[in-house]
Write an enzyme that holds these catalytic residues in place. Sequence first.
Site, PDB file in Angstrom:
ATOM      1  CE1 TYR A 264      -4.085   6.997  -0.831  1.00  7.99           C
ATOM      2  CE2 TYR A 264      -5.432   7.363   1.125  1.00  7.99           C
ATOM      3  CZ  TYR A 264      -5.320   7.229  -0.246  1.00  7.99           C
ATOM      4  OH  TYR A 264      -6.443   7.317  -1.036  1.00  7.99           O
TER       5      TYR A 264
ATOM      6  CB  SER B 255      -7.958  10.335  -0.013  1.00  5.22           C
ATOM      7  OG  SER B 255      -8.702   9.672   0.984  1.00  5.22           O
TER       8      SER B 255
HETATM    9  N1  LIG Z   1     -11.571   3.439  -3.133  1.00  7.23           N
HETATM   10  C1  LIG Z   1     -11.572   4.315  -2.130  1.00  7.23           C
HETATM   11  O1  LIG Z   1     -12.231   4.119  -1.080  1.00  7.23           O
HETATM   12  C2  LIG Z   1     -10.793   5.612  -2.264  1.00  7.23           C
HETATM   13  C3  LIG Z   1     -10.984   6.599  -1.281  1.00  7.23           C
HETATM   14  C4  LIG Z   1     -10.280   7.789  -1.379  1.00  7.23           C
HETATM   15  C5  LIG Z   1      -9.406   8.001  -2.428  1.00  7.23           C
HETATM   16  N2  LIG Z   1      -9.226   7.042  -3.370  1.00  7.23           N
HETATM   17  C6  LIG Z   1      -8.270   7.315  -4.462  1.00  7.23           C
HETATM   18  O2  LIG Z   1      -8.887   7.085  -5.710  1.00  7.23           O
HETATM   19  C7  LIG Z   1      -7.906   6.621  -6.662  1.00  7.23           C
HETATM   20  C8  LIG Z   1      -8.374   5.325  -7.295  1.00  7.23           C
HETATM   21  O3  LIG Z   1      -8.588   4.389  -6.264  1.00  7.23           O
HETATM   22  P1  LIG Z   1      -9.305   2.971  -6.500  1.00  7.23           P
HETATM   23  O4  LIG Z   1      -9.891   2.603  -5.198  1.00  7.23           O
HETATM   24  O5  LIG Z   1     -10.156   3.014  -7.722  1.00  7.23           O
HETATM   25  O6  LIG Z   1      -8.005   2.045  -6.746  1.00  7.23           O
HETATM   26  P2  LIG Z   1      -7.859   0.535  -7.288  1.00  7.23           P
HETATM   27  O7  LIG Z   1      -9.144  -0.185  -7.310  1.00  7.23           O
HETATM   28  O8  LIG Z   1      -6.730  -0.038  -6.499  1.00  7.23           O
HETATM   29  O9  LIG Z   1      -7.337   0.792  -8.794  1.00  7.23           O
HETATM   30  C9  LIG Z   1      -6.111   1.449  -8.956  1.00  7.23           C
HETATM   31  C10 LIG Z   1      -5.737   1.539 -10.415  1.00  7.23           C
HETATM   32  O10 LIG Z   1      -4.456   2.195 -10.498  1.00  7.23           O
HETATM   33  C11 LIG Z   1      -3.487   1.309 -11.076  1.00  7.23           C
HETATM   34  N3  LIG Z   1      -2.203   1.535 -10.420  1.00  7.23           N
HETATM   35  C12 LIG Z   1      -1.884   1.326  -9.119  1.00  7.23           C
HETATM   36  N4  LIG Z   1      -0.593   1.622  -8.909  1.00  7.23           N
HETATM   37  C13 LIG Z   1      -0.102   2.035 -10.096  1.00  7.23           C
HETATM   38  C14 LIG Z   1       1.182   2.465 -10.526  1.00  7.23           C
HETATM   39  N5  LIG Z   1       2.210   2.519  -9.685  1.00  7.23           N
HETATM   40  N6  LIG Z   1       1.349   2.818 -11.836  1.00  7.23           N
HETATM   41  C15 LIG Z   1       0.300   2.756 -12.706  1.00  7.23           C
HETATM   42  N7  LIG Z   1      -0.927   2.350 -12.353  1.00  7.23           N
HETATM   43  C16 LIG Z   1      -1.121   1.990 -11.061  1.00  7.23           C
HETATM   44  C17 LIG Z   1      -4.060  -0.097 -10.847  1.00  7.23           C
HETATM   45  O11 LIG Z   1      -3.566  -1.075 -11.768  1.00  7.23           O
HETATM   46  P3  LIG Z   1      -2.233  -1.969 -11.432  1.00  7.23           P
HETATM   47  O12 LIG Z   1      -2.374  -2.452 -10.028  1.00  7.23           O
HETATM   48  O13 LIG Z   1      -2.234  -3.050 -12.456  1.00  7.23           O
HETATM   49  O14 LIG Z   1      -1.065  -1.038 -11.607  1.00  7.23           O
HETATM   50  C18 LIG Z   1      -5.556   0.175 -11.087  1.00  7.23           C
HETATM   51  O15 LIG Z   1      -5.829   0.311 -12.468  1.00  7.23           O
HETATM   52  C19 LIG Z   1      -6.590   6.499  -5.875  1.00  7.23           C
HETATM   53  O16 LIG Z   1      -5.809   7.655  -6.067  1.00  7.23           O
HETATM   54  C20 LIG Z   1      -7.042   6.409  -4.428  1.00  7.23           C
HETATM   55  O17 LIG Z   1      -6.052   6.878  -3.530  1.00  7.23           O
HETATM   56  C21 LIG Z   1      -9.894   5.842  -3.325  1.00  7.23           C
END
Ligand SMILES: NC(=O)c1ccc[n+]([C@@H]2O[C@H](COP(=O)([O-])OP(=O)(O)OC[C@H]3O[C@@H](n4cnc5c(N)ncnc54)[C@H](OP(=O)(O)O)[C@@H]3O)[C@@H](O)[C@H]2O)c1
Length: 262
Positions: free
Chosen positions: A156, A143
């Site tokens: 985090y 991130s």
């Molecule tokens: N969106 C942002 O602004 C942002 C910014 C910086 C970094 N990131 C990083 O980018 C990555 C993806 O983020 P996102 O925003 O796309 O997240 P998201 O919309 O919350 O999607 C997360 C995905 O991971 C799965 N997941 C969550 N916990 C899990 C677990 N314990 N075991 C297996 N699967 C799990 C969720 O499905 P289930 O809930 O059904 O398990 C879902 O498929 C993450 O690592 C996040 O930290 C995101």
Amino acid sequence: MTTTESIERTQEFAGKRALVTGGTRGIGASVVRHLLDAGAEVLTTARSETSTLPQGATFVKADVGTHSGVEALASAAQEKLGGIDIVVHNAGGARPYEGVTAIPDEEWQGALDLNYLAAVRLDALLAPGMRERRSGAIIHVSSAAVLTPLAPYLHYTAAKAALENYSKGLALELAPFGIRVNTVSPGRTATPGGEETRKEWAEMSARTGGGSALTQADDSTPLGRDGLPEDIAQAVLFLVSDRASWLTASNLVVDGGEFPRG
Ligand SMILES: NC(=O)c1ccc[n+]([C@@H]2O[C@H](COP(=O)([O-])OP(=O)(O)OC[C@H]3O[C@@H](n4cnc5c(N)ncnc54)[C@H](OP(=O)(O)O)[C@@H]3O)[C@@H](O)[C@H]2O)c1
């Protein structure tokens, strides 16, 4: 781009077997979709199957925040695909708290398990196969927020900082085997998880009356918009492709210019 070039590009990952954690929505779903479109076989995982799972992906229900979930996933990868060439550690996230000292111990552990140790554990199970084949590409999704550790999310960002450091060390260890390891660090990206946590943060800020450590950061980026899952997926796809064959131990920040650094 000529027609031949574009056909070649769509077949870029033909014959490759990819594992993407958290591929049912957000950034992970976009990565899965693009890998499938480019000819890869893709296995993905989440704690629950949803209708937003990209069509054509093989799904295994597993919680990668646990030892047993990671082990089940590695076994499924072997059984269903016969091995893995590309791993994208994407599942991650955390909810905000009212300051560093308000973060409960179990949340620290949970954040470390999901955002850091899940990758360490899964890499340990998948790297031997890659080493034998003397090829592979691993992406750790971190991130851009690591660059500005914020009190509500310190569990985090500290876990993601550990992930970045680990990623570089792993890259050096695996480089002699032709395996590349890189990190992609998204800025604020419009995903279900991202929107939910920012809403919770805004509500918490309003409830506590703000204060420098808890107030939500300015939501603009120099490019004037939040990222889309597609923006992050394109960076991931590039780094796991042969187009990035001399790139390892790097961290690609994809944040619309929000955190410029040298
Ligand atoms: N969106 C942002 O602004 C942002 C910014 C910086 C970094 N990131 C990083 O980018 C990555 C993806 O983020 P996102 O925003 O796309 O997240 P998201 O919309 O919350 O999607 C997360 C995905 O991971 C799965 N997941 C969550 N916990 C899990 C677990 N314990 N075991 C297996 N699967 C799990 C969720 O499905 P289930 O809930 O059904 O398990 C879902 O498929 C993450 O690592 C996040 O930290 C995101």
